[in-house]
Scaffold this active site. Structure first.
Site, short mmCIF file in Angstrom:
data_model
loop_
_atom_site.label_atom_id
_atom_site.label_comp_id
_atom_site.label_asym_id
_atom_site.label_seq_id
_atom_site.Cartn_x
_atom_site.Cartn_y
_atom_site.Cartn_z
N THR A 129 24.46 24.27 -12.67
CA THR A 129 23.77 23.52 -11.73
C THR A 129 22.90 24.66 -10.70
O THR A 129 23.26 25.64 -10.55
CB THR A 129 24.78 22.86 -10.70
OG1 THR A 129 24.27 22.43 -9.60
CG2 THR A 129 25.77 23.81 -10.32
N GLU A 131 23.09 24.24 -7.65
CA GLU A 131 23.75 24.46 -6.71
C GLU A 131 24.38 26.10 -6.36
O GLU A 131 24.55 26.76 -5.55
CB GLU A 131 24.89 23.83 -6.19
CG GLU A 131 24.61 22.16 -5.75
CD GLU A 131 24.20 22.14 -4.49
OE1 GLU A 131 24.62 23.07 -3.51
OE2 GLU A 131 23.30 21.25 -4.34
N TYR A 157 31.94 24.14 -4.97
CA TYR A 157 31.56 23.52 -5.86
C TYR A 157 30.54 24.74 -6.63
O TYR A 157 30.70 24.94 -7.92
CB TYR A 157 30.77 22.21 -5.83
CG TYR A 157 29.77 21.66 -6.86
CD1 TYR A 157 30.29 21.23 -8.04
CD2 TYR A 157 28.57 21.76 -6.87
CE1 TYR A 157 29.61 20.65 -9.12
CE2 TYR A 157 27.89 21.24 -7.99
CZ TYR A 157 28.46 20.88 -8.98
OH TYR A 157 27.53 20.43 -9.92
N LYS A 161 31.25 26.63 -10.21
CA LYS A 161 30.27 26.55 -11.21
C LYS A 161 29.55 27.80 -11.70
O LYS A 161 29.33 27.81 -12.91
CB LYS A 161 28.95 25.53 -10.72
CG LYS A 161 29.34 23.93 -10.99
CD LYS A 161 29.09 23.44 -12.43
CE LYS A 161 29.46 22.01 -12.60
NZ LYS A 161 29.47 21.61 -13.77
#
Ligand code: NAP
Length: 334
Positions: A129, A131, A157, A161
């Protein structure tokens, strides 16, 4: 496993991307298995009705033996790992669960593959991701993040990831696995969960139009994201696994827009030019650390995979509002 008909195992089949990918692989003639978790998952019935061609297997990313069983049963040629605790705000409230499912869960799946697939034939996709980049000024390239950019995740998160991303690369390098990571920037659509800001907006806009709701409560409105359409992005995932060699690829639109711009277009779709009277800011939806701006540079995916997004930002907002007005008109929400 036959060479003529490919078999895919999709984790996260009940999620947004799982649905789009199942449709795409079905069109391509794949045999499809999907992992569903929980003793009584309320999404089972709707998933079975929408994708009758998918065989569901009960498993959980946090239960290694269930993953071994899933790989043994499905004997897939390709595995798409789309499962995760995937909501950034939720991950701040449930950081350990996020680490275990979104991070270590990927290790569990890679180990299951290694145990079952002794001939090293399975191709693996990991849902990485944007992010992981964090959107801070010091690591933000002018033309957008690439596969080589510096990571600086800003949420549990994003951190989970990043572990998943690196363990996938590590298994590729250590065990010669055909394991690829798609570093995907935000992608939305009519299957997006209503807990995510874009769908929260389009759902509320539809209800405001129909007189069912009079305002919407949101967190910060200034963050900017590179928003694409999920249907375009699953095509990129599939293309990654068709390459002779595995790799990492950014999928993005190369444009960035604020939540305010999203609101602007969404409200205009229902004939409202000034959305401010309908939007209240609520600190409960603000995050301990926010990602200011995400912008991706998809050049590598365009050149090596021949991938490009088809739906643009106004087109995305339009299709989401249209869908939500339709389903709210008949009292359904998916
Ligand atoms: P989503 O709609 O939130 O779906 C997540 C899926 O993961 C659901 O099917 C969920 O099952 C499943 N899941 C959660 N915990 C699990 C566990 N412990 N074991 C097995 N399954 C579990 O996510 P999405 O938008 O489709 O995204 C797909 C993947 O891409 C995710 O990994 C996400 O983090 C990543 N990603 C998404 C975006 C985006 O903009 N959409 C961008 C970059 C990366 P339940 O239905 O049972 O909860």
């Amino acid at each position: 496993m036959t060479d003529t008909k490919k078999t895919a195992l999709i984790t996260g089949i009940t999620g947004q991307d799982g649905g789009h990918l199942a449709e795409l692989l079905h069109e391509k003639g794949y045999t499809i298995y999907g992992i569903i978790r929980g003793q009584h998952n309320p999404k089972r019935e709707i998933t079975e009705a929408e994708f009758p061609y998918v065989t569901l297997i009960e498993a959980d990313l946090m239960d290694p033996s269930s993953l071994v069983r899933a790989v043994q049963i499905s004997q897939p040629s390709e595995i798409y790992n789309l499962a995760a605790v995937s909501h950034v705000g939720y991950s701040f409230k449930n950081p350990q669960l996020t680490a275990e499912a979104t991070g270590v869960g990927v290790l569990n799946l890679l180990e299951a593959i290694r145990l079952v697939d002794t001939e090293n034939k399975i191709r693996f996709y990991q849902a990485s991701t944007s992010e992981m980049f964090g959107g801070l000024e010091y690591n933000r390239p002018e033309k957008g993040y690439t596969e080589e950019s510096l990571f600086h995740p800003r949420s549990p998160y994003g951190v989970a990831k990043l572990y998943a991303h690196w363990i996938t690369k590590n298994y590729r390098e250590s065990y010669n696995m055909h394991a690829s990571c798609g570093i995907l920037f935000n992608h939305e659509g009519d299957r997006r969960g209503v807990e995510f800001v874009t769908r929260k907006i389009t759902h509320a806009v539809a209800r405001i139009k129909l007189g069912k709701q009079n305002h919407i409560e949101l967190g910060d409105l200034w963050p900017k994201r590179d928003w694409g359409y999920a249907g375009d992005y699953v095509e990129g995932m599939w293309r990654m696994l068709q390459q002779d060699k595995p790799g990492d690829y950014v999928l993005a639109t190369g444009e960035t827009h604020s939540i305010e711009e999203f609101l602007d277009l969404a409200f205009k779709e229902i004939g409202i030019n000034d959305w401010k009277p309908y939007v209240k800011q609520n600190p409960a939806f603000m995050r301990p650390a926010e990602v200011d701006l995400l912008l991706g540079d998809p050049t590598k995916a365009e050149q090596e995979l021949g991938w490009t997004r088809k739906v643009d930002f106004p087109g995305l907002v339009k299709l989401m509002v249209k869908h939500d007005v339709e389903i709210e008109s008949v009292g359904l929400i998916s």
